[in-house]
Scaffold this motif. Sequence first.
Motif, mmCIF file in Angstrom:
data_model
loop_
_atom_site.group_PDB
_atom_site.id
_atom_site.type_symbol
_atom_site.label_atom_id
_atom_site.label_comp_id
_atom_site.label_asym_id
_atom_site.label_seq_id
_atom_site.Cartn_x
_atom_site.Cartn_y
_atom_site.Cartn_z
ATOM 1 N N GLU A 1 -14.188 1.053 2.205
ATOM 2 C CA GLU A 1 -14.061 -0.380 2.455
ATOM 3 C C GLU A 1 -12.739 -0.910 1.905
ATOM 4 O O GLU A 1 -12.078 -1.754 2.548
ATOM 5 C CB GLU A 1 -15.231 -1.123 1.827
ATOM 6 C CG GLU A 1 -15.196 -2.631 1.978
ATOM 7 C CD GLU A 1 -15.313 -3.111 3.423
ATOM 8 O OE1 GLU A 1 -15.159 -4.328 3.639
ATOM 9 O OE2 GLU A 1 -15.531 -2.284 4.335
ATOM 10 N N ILE A 2 -12.326 -0.452 0.726
ATOM 11 C CA ILE A 2 -11.028 -0.851 0.182
ATOM 12 C C ILE A 2 -9.909 -0.437 1.139
ATOM 13 O O ILE A 2 -8.989 -1.215 1.417
ATOM 14 C CB ILE A 2 -10.808 -0.218 -1.208
ATOM 15 C CG1 ILE A 2 -11.816 -0.774 -2.220
ATOM 16 C CG2 ILE A 2 -9.375 -0.450 -1.699
ATOM 17 C CD1 ILE A 2 -11.840 -0.022 -3.543
ATOM 18 N N LEU A 3 -9.997 0.762 1.645
ATOM 19 C CA LEU A 3 -8.992 1.260 2.587
ATOM 20 C C LEU A 3 -8.993 0.440 3.870
ATOM 21 O O LEU A 3 -7.932 0.050 4.371
ATOM 22 C CB LEU A 3 -9.250 2.733 2.888
ATOM 23 C CG LEU A 3 -8.321 3.387 3.917
ATOM 24 C CD1 LEU A 3 -6.871 3.339 3.443
ATOM 25 C CD2 LEU A 3 -8.758 4.825 4.180
ATOM 26 N N ARG A 4 -10.179 0.170 4.405
ATOM 27 C CA ARG A 4 -10.271 -0.603 5.644
ATOM 28 C C ARG A 4 -9.640 -1.983 5.467
ATOM 29 O O ARG A 4 -8.842 -2.427 6.314
ATOM 30 C CB ARG A 4 -11.742 -0.758 6.063
ATOM 31 C CG ARG A 4 -11.918 -1.496 7.401
ATOM 32 C CD ARG A 4 -13.329 -1.974 7.599
ATOM 33 N NE ARG A 4 -13.685 -3.054 6.688
ATOM 34 C CZ ARG A 4 -13.296 -4.322 6.843
ATOM 35 N NH1 ARG A 4 -12.533 -4.670 7.874
ATOM 36 N NH2 ARG A 4 -13.662 -5.241 5.966
ATOM 37 N N CYS A 5 -9.993 -2.670 4.389
ATOM 38 C CA CYS A 5 -9.446 -4.012 4.150
ATOM 39 C C CYS A 5 -7.928 -3.972 3.996
ATOM 40 O O CYS A 5 -7.210 -4.826 4.539
ATOM 41 C CB CYS A 5 -10.086 -4.622 2.909
ATOM 42 S SG CYS A 5 -11.852 -4.979 3.074
ATOM 43 N N SER A 6 -7.434 -2.991 3.252
ATOM 44 C CA SER A 6 -5.992 -2.900 3.017
ATOM 45 C C SER A 6 -5.222 -2.624 4.303
ATOM 46 O O SER A 6 -4.159 -3.219 4.548
ATOM 47 C CB SER A 6 -5.706 -1.807 1.978
ATOM 48 O OG SER A 6 -6.359 -2.083 0.758
ATOM 49 N N LYS A 7 -5.751 -1.750 5.137
ATOM 50 C CA LYS A 7 -5.093 -1.458 6.417
ATOM 51 C C LYS A 7 -5.180 -2.669 7.347
ATOM 52 O O LYS A 7 -4.261 -2.933 8.132
ATOM 53 C CB LYS A 7 -5.700 -0.213 7.047
ATOM 54 C CG LYS A 7 -5.333 1.075 6.307
ATOM 55 C CD LYS A 7 -5.948 2.299 6.948
ATOM 56 C CE LYS A 7 -5.313 2.616 8.293
ATOM 57 N NZ LYS A 7 -3.890 3.033 8.147
ATOM 58 N N HIS A 8 -6.281 -3.396 7.260
ATOM 59 C CA HIS A 8 -6.406 -4.623 8.047
ATOM 60 C C HIS A 8 -5.328 -5.632 7.641
ATOM 61 O O HIS A 8 -4.710 -6.281 8.504
ATOM 62 C CB HIS A 8 -7.804 -5.215 7.816
ATOM 63 C CG HIS A 8 -8.129 -6.367 8.715
ATOM 64 N ND1 HIS A 8 -8.967 -7.397 8.339
ATOM 65 C CD2 HIS A 8 -7.726 -6.683 9.982
ATOM 66 C CE1 HIS A 8 -9.076 -8.257 9.324
ATOM 67 N NE2 HIS A 8 -8.327 -7.859 10.329
ATOM 68 N N LEU B 1 -3.092 4.272 -1.165
ATOM 69 C CA LEU B 1 -2.572 3.366 -0.135
ATOM 70 C C LEU B 1 -1.128 3.698 0.232
ATOM 71 O O LEU B 1 -0.696 3.438 1.364
ATOM 72 C CB LEU B 1 -2.663 1.918 -0.610
ATOM 73 C CG LEU B 1 -4.069 1.335 -0.738
ATOM 74 C CD1 LEU B 1 -3.995 -0.107 -1.232
ATOM 75 C CD2 LEU B 1 -4.817 1.404 0.584
ATOM 76 N N ALA B 2 -0.385 4.271 -0.701
ATOM 77 C CA ALA B 2 0.982 4.678 -0.400
ATOM 78 C C ALA B 2 1.019 5.697 0.732
ATOM 79 O O ALA B 2 1.969 5.738 1.520
ATOM 80 C CB ALA B 2 1.644 5.253 -1.649
ATOM 81 N N MET B 3 -0.018 6.529 0.799
ATOM 82 C CA MET B 3 -0.118 7.532 1.866
ATOM 83 C C MET B 3 -0.764 6.976 3.129
ATOM 84 O O MET B 3 -0.515 7.466 4.232
ATOM 85 C CB MET B 3 -0.937 8.722 1.367
ATOM 86 C CG MET B 3 -0.281 9.523 0.267
ATOM 87 S SD MET B 3 1.149 10.456 0.872
ATOM 88 C CE MET B 3 0.340 11.662 1.921
ATOM 89 N N ALA B 4 -1.604 5.942 2.973
ATOM 90 C CA ALA B 4 -2.416 5.457 4.094
ATOM 91 C C ALA B 4 -1.781 4.292 4.842
ATOM 92 O O ALA B 4 -2.281 3.893 5.898
ATOM 93 C CB ALA B 4 -3.798 5.038 3.585
ATOM 94 N N THR B 5 -0.686 3.739 4.313
ATOM 95 C CA THR B 5 -0.006 2.616 4.952
ATOM 96 C C THR B 5 1.425 3.011 5.295
ATOM 97 O O THR B 5 1.948 4.008 4.800
ATOM 98 C CB THR B 5 0.006 1.377 4.030
ATOM 99 O OG1 THR B 5 0.639 1.723 2.786
ATOM 100 C CG2 THR B 5 -1.419 0.890 3.757
ATOM 101 N N ASP B 6 2.064 2.191 6.133
ATOM 102 C CA ASP B 6 3.398 2.547 6.618
ATOM 103 C C ASP B 6 4.480 1.534 6.253
ATOM 104 O O ASP B 6 5.630 1.910 6.021
ATOM 105 C CB ASP B 6 3.382 2.677 8.147
ATOM 106 C CG ASP B 6 2.428 3.744 8.626
ATOM 107 O OD1 ASP B 6 2.488 4.868 8.095
ATOM 108 O OD2 ASP B 6 1.606 3.443 9.517
#
Length: 301
Positions: free
Chosen positions: A19-26, A61-66
């Motif tokens: 959920e943290i990942l989903r919100c951050s990518k959103h 998040l450094a790996m999961a975001t662009d």
Amino acid sequence: MAHNPRFGVLVLPNSDWPEILRCSKHVEDLGFDLVTTADHFVDWSDTSRLWHEGWSILAALAMATDRIRLATYVTQFPLRHPAMLARQALTIDHICAGRLEIGLGTGINIDPSYDMMGIPNWDGKERVLRFKEYVEVIDLLLSNEVSSFKGDYFTITEAIVKPRPVQAPRPPIVIAALGPVMVRFAARTADTWNTMSFKPTFEEQLAEVAERVRICDDACAKAGRDPESLRRSYHMFDPTARTSGGAFSYYASVGAFEDMAGRIMEAGFSELSLYYPTVPEQLATFERVAEDVLPKLRAVR
């Protein structure tokens, strides 16, 4: 130089990782400039909640975001030695290819984390004294390959920091400051000054932070610093959220947000930090704010 407006979202680490990942990518997909997370050992307001560690989240998040920039808003300095935090920041700066900002604060002595961890819970005056050295050590380490420092509270001896940060001379340092002493310190030292107000109404919050802006401007002048060189960041805390089931007043409508955000920026802030909505019914307003309001606010300056 004047700063272009920026908008960030605080995603609290009080849910499971997907959920943290989903919100951050959103947040990134919506075009925000910054995603941040909190940094405590537990949720100080409700220790029964799930809680994850802030800097570990930033690394993931450094790996999961662009594109989006990453930060803790803010790290409680008593939890880590400054040299190790500098090393963590350096590492994440490389993982995210230079998108890190280092958010730092004195912490709060009502946080039960200190008793849980068995570490000293200093009073406000000692926290400020220690914090000033803490920031100096981090700045030294990340700005130089080899650093030494001997203060009243911290010592480093020929400490080597390699590789060098991606960002030159180092990632930006954000200092959270509410009281006059800390606001003056942020004005002299920080790349970004972050503040918030716990006053019960929005009008009272505006009045309080307007006085802090005046103190900040005065401190910049006395230090010979161009006040425009300091980014001013305001976290939109809503004291009514806890009594309204988690609903934020600034997400009551698109118009409400536009009015409140515009007035904060008129008070002298170029960065707004928002909470990610916790009430599903406010998600649509949050998305419309990102799509319709933020472009207008960005065009103001």
